[in-house]
Design a protein around this motif. Structure first.
Motif, PDB file in Angstrom:
ATOM      1  N   ILE A  44       0.839  -1.201   0.000  1.00  0.00           N
ATOM      2  CA  ILE A  44       0.000   0.000   0.000  1.00  0.00           C
ATOM      3  C   ILE A  44       0.871   1.248   0.000  1.00  0.00           C
ATOM      4  N   GLY A  45       1.971   1.210   0.739  1.00  0.00           N
ATOM      5  CA  GLY A  45       2.869   2.354   0.779  1.00  0.00           C
ATOM      6  C   GLY A  45       3.433   2.681  -0.582  1.00  0.00           C
ATOM      7  N   LEU A  46       3.804   1.675  -1.343  1.00  0.00           N
ATOM      8  CA  LEU A  46       4.365   1.905  -2.675  1.00  0.00           C
ATOM      9  C   LEU A  46       3.305   2.435  -3.632  1.00  0.00           C
ATOM     10  N   ILE A  47       2.076   1.922  -3.519  1.00  0.00           N
ATOM     11  CA  ILE A  47       0.997   2.423  -4.380  1.00  0.00           C
ATOM     12  C   ILE A  47       0.676   3.882  -4.052  1.00  0.00           C
ATOM     13  N   LEU A  48       0.613   4.214  -2.746  1.00  0.00           N
ATOM     14  CA  LEU A  48       0.347   5.601  -2.345  1.00  0.00           C
ATOM     15  C   LEU A  48       1.473   6.533  -2.796  1.00  0.00           C
ATOM     16  N   ALA A  49       2.710   6.039  -2.718  1.00  0.00           N
ATOM     17  CA  ALA A  49       3.838   6.848  -3.182  1.00  0.00           C
ATOM     18  C   ALA A  49       3.741   7.100  -4.686  1.00  0.00           C
ATOM     19  N   GLY A  50       3.315   6.093  -5.428  1.00  0.00           N
ATOM     20  CA  GLY A  50       3.114   6.275  -6.863  1.00  0.00           C
ATOM     21  C   GLY A  50       2.055   7.307  -7.160  1.00  0.00           C
ATOM     22  N   MET A  51       0.969   7.305  -6.354  1.00  0.00           N
ATOM     23  CA  MET A  51      -0.069   8.327  -6.528  1.00  0.00           C
ATOM     24  C   MET A  51       0.496   9.726  -6.311  1.00  0.00           C
ATOM     25  N   ALA A  52       1.397   9.857  -5.324  1.00  0.00           N
ATOM     26  CA  ALA A  52       1.922  11.180  -4.969  1.00  0.00           C
ATOM     27  C   ALA A  52       2.857  11.733  -6.030  1.00  0.00           C
ATOM     28  N   ILE A  53       3.677  10.887  -6.649  1.00  0.00           N
ATOM     29  CA  ILE A  53       4.698  11.394  -7.577  1.00  0.00           C
ATOM     30  C   ILE A  53       4.230  11.403  -9.028  1.00  0.00           C
ATOM     31  N   GLY A  54       3.056  10.840  -9.305  1.00  0.00           N
ATOM     32  CA  GLY A  54       2.595  10.701 -10.671  1.00  0.00           C
ATOM     33  C   GLY A  54       1.910  11.939 -11.223  1.00  0.00           C
ATOM     34  N   ASN A 271      17.410 -17.840  -4.987  1.00  0.00           N
ATOM     35  CA  ASN A 271      17.594 -16.714  -4.080  1.00  0.00           C
ATOM     36  C   ASN A 271      17.840 -15.429  -4.855  1.00  0.00           C
ATOM     37  N   ARG A 272      18.636 -15.508  -5.924  1.00  0.00           N
ATOM     38  CA  ARG A 272      18.922 -14.322  -6.745  1.00  0.00           C
ATOM     39  C   ARG A 272      17.662 -13.837  -7.471  1.00  0.00           C
ATOM     40  N   ILE A 273      16.887 -14.775  -7.990  1.00  0.00           N
ATOM     41  CA  ILE A 273      15.663 -14.407  -8.710  1.00  0.00           C
ATOM     42  C   ILE A 273      14.693 -13.681  -7.783  1.00  0.00           C
ATOM     43  N   GLU A 274      14.483 -14.225  -6.581  1.00  0.00           N
ATOM     44  CA  GLU A 274      13.564 -13.603  -5.634  1.00  0.00           C
ATOM     45  C   GLU A 274      14.094 -12.249  -5.162  1.00  0.00           C
ATOM     46  N   PHE A 275      15.398 -12.177  -4.938  1.00  0.00           N
ATOM     47  CA  PHE A 275      15.985 -10.925  -4.432  1.00  0.00           C
ATOM     48  C   PHE A 275      15.817  -9.781  -5.435  1.00  0.00           C
ATOM     49  N   VAL A 276      16.172 -10.029  -6.682  1.00  0.00           N
ATOM     50  CA  VAL A 276      16.073  -8.980  -7.696  1.00  0.00           C
ATOM     51  C   VAL A 276      14.614  -8.560  -7.889  1.00  0.00           C
ATOM     52  N   GLY A 277      13.702  -9.529  -7.895  1.00  0.00           N
ATOM     53  CA  GLY A 277      12.285  -9.209  -8.070  1.00  0.00           C
ATOM     54  C   GLY A 277      11.738  -8.383  -6.929  1.00  0.00           C
ATOM     55  N   ASN A 278      12.008  -8.817  -5.683  1.00  0.00           N
ATOM     56  CA  ASN A 278      11.466  -8.114  -4.522  1.00  0.00           C
ATOM     57  C   ASN A 278      12.146  -6.773  -4.278  1.00  0.00           C
ATOM     58  N   ALA A 279      13.402  -6.646  -4.712  1.00  0.00           N
ATOM     59  CA  ALA A 279      14.129  -5.398  -4.471  1.00  0.00           C
ATOM     60  C   ALA A 279      13.848  -4.345  -5.532  1.00  0.00           C
ATOM     61  N   LEU A 280      13.639  -4.758  -6.785  1.00  0.00           N
ATOM     62  CA  LEU A 280      13.530  -3.771  -7.859  1.00  0.00           C
ATOM     63  C   LEU A 280      12.244  -3.878  -8.670  1.00  0.00           C
ATOM     64  N   PHE A 281      12.094  -4.988  -9.398  1.00  0.00           N
ATOM     65  CA  PHE A 281      11.039  -5.054 -10.410  1.00  0.00           C
ATOM     66  C   PHE A 281       9.634  -4.926  -9.824  1.00  0.00           C
ATOM     67  N   ILE A 282       9.339  -5.686  -8.768  1.00  0.00           N
ATOM     68  CA  ILE A 282       7.976  -5.657  -8.210  1.00  0.00           C
ATOM     69  C   ILE A 282       7.657  -4.299  -7.577  1.00  0.00           C
ATOM     70  N   PRO A 283       8.571  -3.686  -6.784  1.00  0.00           N
ATOM     71  CA  PRO A 283       8.266  -2.328  -6.291  1.00  0.00           C
ATOM     72  C   PRO A 283       8.034  -1.312  -7.409  1.00  0.00           C
ATOM     73  N   PHE A 284       8.792  -1.395  -8.486  1.00  0.00           N
ATOM     74  CA  PHE A 284       8.565  -0.486  -9.618  1.00  0.00           C
ATOM     75  C   PHE A 284       7.151  -0.679 -10.176  1.00  0.00           C
ATOM     76  N   PHE A 285       6.705  -1.924 -10.263  1.00  0.00           N
ATOM     77  CA  PHE A 285       5.351  -2.185 -10.767  1.00  0.00           C
ATOM     78  C   PHE A 285       4.295  -1.567  -9.854  1.00  0.00           C
ATOM     79  N   LEU A 286       4.461  -1.731  -8.540  1.00  0.00           N
ATOM     80  CA  LEU A 286       3.474  -1.202  -7.599  1.00  0.00           C
ATOM     81  C   LEU A 286       3.432   0.328  -7.655  1.00  0.00           C
ATOM     82  N   ILE A 287       4.589   0.965  -7.806  1.00  0.00           N
ATOM     83  CA  ILE A 287       4.617   2.424  -7.940  1.00  0.00           C
ATOM     84  C   ILE A 287       3.927   2.849  -9.234  1.00  0.00           C
ATOM     85  N   SER A 288       4.146   2.091 -10.304  1.00  0.00           N
ATOM     86  CA  SER A 288       3.499   2.426 -11.583  1.00  0.00           C
ATOM     87  C   SER A 288       1.988   2.272 -11.496  1.00  0.00           C
TER      88      SER A 288
END
Length: 726
Positions: A44-54, A271-288
């Motif tokens: 929810i925090g990432l989605i709200l942040a996306g609303m604020a900066i968009g 471990n690498r696949i989950e780390f990269v997804g949770n650290a970068l790609f998925i948060p970017f999607f939620l912000i978008s």
């Protein structure tokens, strides 16, 4: 000077990728930390942040500047959903996934059509399009379920399976509506769609595993290449899905299913696949997703509010009803129902795709578009809250149901002699180790006590750094042990006692001296001596290929092995190995042993694909060569001399394996035995201790000698006491 020019030209929205990327990274870092204090899910925090900066907020970031990462994040969520599925459970529950998929598709479709037609008074095409939008959902809350460790629960498995079913159906409807609006809905359209989907499915589900197995065999040590290879296949599958006429998320999910068996859940690659997804790609999607939301639509008059409220209420009600009927159908608990509802209630990417296409084609108006934006915000928040609360309860119940490990905690010891085999032996130990067990794995180096001992210790410690780095990549607990002793066998034996070791993993020694061959020591003197001095479970491993490329695990069990003390322990480990490697298990044994294995699997509720084949006589062992391919893992349970399942034929098994299965991965298992006072192995069945056969023969021999003296006469002493004195 350049910096001053940049500062003077600074303006909003940001267009330079450097400050954009920097700002988004700080949002990903700080939003979850701040909102965690208010017990608000990080999503929810990432989605709200996306609303604020968009565009609909403070217009800090230009529209479309993070679309690339956002789209990649959506594909990554679907890929992880397919990759983390327990395939055995998925196959077992595929009918339940289909039932939930039917509920979560038809209930929203029917109720949505009635709402749009009779309440909102929309046209036929608009009603069909919006009602199909209700049926689709996005696994926005899946990272929460993954973080709570409940992805293996049947409720999550069914929800993920149902997601792909309903999204596929909705996107096919979208393709049909688009074709109908363009006047292309003819025989050629259906023929093209059917053929393209069939070709796409064959390429991904059958072609990708074959390519992946070949790649992992050829490129064994380049870990970076492994990650890039997997990522390339995911986006290739997404592209092929679009070529086939469906959305890219279908391709990403099928890529996860295709690669599921090649990527063990305990591996560094996972471990690498989950780390990269949770650290970068998925948060970017939620912000978008947040950047799409425009709360100002609520100020555009009562009609916009009515449409937004009606769409949101129907979206949540219909998904709750789908979860409720699924609960009634399969007897799930209320917590499992809420997890299903939380995962399936969020509307995001697929919903936007459906609505934007309808809006651009003139099928729906601006009020419906704005109402859908509000629907996305509310359903994502509701889905995240419900999933986190219900998921936490489910995780607690799952932890309480886990059986305690009999015989104390597991401790794995890996004596290292050949550095080239170190990683494969360590991977095997991490795959069969109980995930709930926090005890470390112990790589061991034994240095002979002589003048060069210090130098050897230094060299061995440098060698073991590689093992620590390899284990750290999978976030596994590894503790290196070095021993100085008179010989390797004594060093291993003492380490087993000092560290309370339960399992010993040895490498297969194929370099035998002439003396070893003369006296039949097929593994070499050290391994044979370890088997005679260590009575814990011992695995002698020959790994020529990565374990994750295994197609089938062939398990050979000798007669009476079900009576050995360590029977349930090693069967549990083999089942866990098969699940991690994504392999089915074929068991060769006698009827009584098969019944014991089946009984254990049933009682343990283990999800594994088992096939039984009869092998009453172990001397027919070589018949297996016709049924074992190069991609199969051969596991043979052997026995030490003097134990109940020991047969003389077992002595020659290692030599036969070296000759007839020289290209296969092979594991020889020596079950745990009970140590007696005479340092001989014993066995236990229930409360009855079965003494070694050798000890019984010695007793019979003593009795025979005593009886012989009695018949000779003249003894004044008790013959048994005399024998004991001698």
């Amino acid at each position: 000077m350049k910096g001053l020019v940049l500062l003077m030209s600074f303006s909003l929205p940001l267009k330079d990728p450097v400050p954009i990327f920097s700002l988004v990274l700080f949002i990903i870092l700080l939003a979850p930390i701040i909102l965690r204090k208010f017990r608000i899910p990080s999503i929810i925090g990432l989605i709200l942040a996306g609303m604020a900066i968009g565009d609909h907020g403070f217009k800090i970031i230009e529209k479309g500047s993070i679309d690339l990462f956002g789209n990649a994040g959506l594909l990554y969520i679907m890929f992880l959903a397919g990759l983390e599925l327990d395939m055995t459970e998925f196959r077992k529950n595929r009918h339940r996934s289909m039932v939930f998929g039917a509920f979560t598709f038809f209930i929203p479709l029917v109720l949505g059509y009635l709402l749009c037609t009779y309440v909102l008074h929309l046209s036929l095409m608009a009603s069909l399009l919006i009602s199909s939008m209700f049926a689709t959902h996005t696994l926005v809350a899946y990272p929460l379920a993954s973080r709570l460790g409940i992805t293996k629960n049947e409720a999550v498995t069914v929800a993920v399976g149902g997601t792909i079913i309903t999204d596929t159906a909705v996107l096919l409807i979208l393709a049909i509506i688009t074709g109908a609006e363009q006047g292309n809905l003819n025989t050629a359209f259906w023929l093209k769609l059917g053929i393209s989907l069939a070709i796409f499915t064959v390429i991904v589900l059958w072609g990708f595993p074959a390519i992946g197995r070949w790649f992992f065999k050829k490129i064994k040590d380049d870990k970076t290449s492994h990650f890039i290879f997997v990522l390339a296949l995911v986006f290739l599958a997404a592209f092929l899905a679009e070529l086939a006429g469906v959305e890219a998320i279908i391709g990403a999910f099928l890529a996860g299913l295709a690669l599921n068996q090649l990527i063990p859940h305990t591996s560094p690659l996972m471990n690498r696949i989950e780390f990269v997804g949770n650290a970068l790609f998925i948060p970017f999607f939620l912000i978008s997703v947040g950047m799409i939301v425009d709360l100002r639509v609520l100020l555009k008059g009562p009609e916009a509010l009515i449409v937004a409220g009606a769409l949101t209420a129907m979206a949540l009600l219909s998904k709750w009803l789908a979860a409720f009927f699924t609960q009634l159908s399969f007897g799930y608990t209320a917590t499992q129902r809420n997890v299903i509802f939380g995962l399936s209630s969020s509307h995001a990417a697929a919903t936007i795709a459906v609505v934007l296409i309808g809006y651009n084609m003139g099928i729906i108006n601006e009020n419906v578009l704005n109402g859908t934006i509000v629907l996305i915000l509310i359903t994502c928040m509701v889905g995240s809250f419900v999933t986190e609360n219900a998921g936490r309860k489910l995780a607690i119940r799952e932890a309480e149901k886990k059986p305690e490990i009999a015989g104390g905690p597991e401790h794995f010891l890996i004596p290292i002699a050949n550095p080239e085999r170190m990683e494969s032996l360590l991977d095997f130990a991490l795959m069969v180790k109980n995930p709930a067990n926090a005890a470390p794995v112990y790589p061991l180096v034994v240095v002979q006590d002589d003048e060069e001992a210090k130098e050897k210790i230094y060299i061995s410690n440098k060698m073991m750094e590689k093992a620590v780095i390899h284990a750290a990549a999978s976030e596994s607990n590894v503790q290196v042990v070095t021993r100085v002793d008179l010989n390797v066998t004594d060093g291993i034996s003492r380490a087993v006692k000092e560290l309370l070791i339960s399992d010993v993993v040895l490498g297969w020694s194929d370099k035998n001296s002439a003396t070893d061959r003369l006296f039949g020591n097929i593994f070499g003197t050290t391994t044979d001596n370890v088997l005679q001095s260590v009575w814990e479970t011992v695995y002698v491993c020959q790994f020529l290929h990565p374990i994750n490329t295994t197609k089938k695990l062939v398990l050979v069990l000798p007669q009476n092995t079900e009576y050995e003390l360590g029977f349930t322990h090693y069967v549990q480990k083999i089942i866990l190995l098969a699940k991690q490697a994504g392999a089915r298990v074929v068991v060769y044994s006698g009827a009584r042993t098969q019944a014991a294995v089946q009984r254990f699997v049933t009682e343990a509720k283990a999800s594994v694909e088992l096939t039984f084949k009869k092998l009453d006589n172990l001397e027919d062992f070589l018949v297996l060569a016709r049924n074992v391919s190069g991609d199969d893992l051969l596991v043979v349970v052997s026995a030490r001399k003097g134990t109940l399942s020991y047969q003389p034929y077992l002595e020659g098994i290692p030599g036969r394996i070296s000759r007839h299965f020289k290209d296969n991965n092979v594991i020889l298992v020596y079950p745990e035995q009970r140590t007696t006072e005479n340092n001989e192995p014993g066995m236990q069945e229930g409360d009855i201790t079965l003494r070694p056969i050798q000890e019984q023969l010695m007793n019979i021999n003593r009795i025979g000698k005593a009886v012989k003296r009695i018949f000779k006469g003249g003894e004044k002493r008790n013959p048994f006491e005399e024998e004991d004195a001698q």
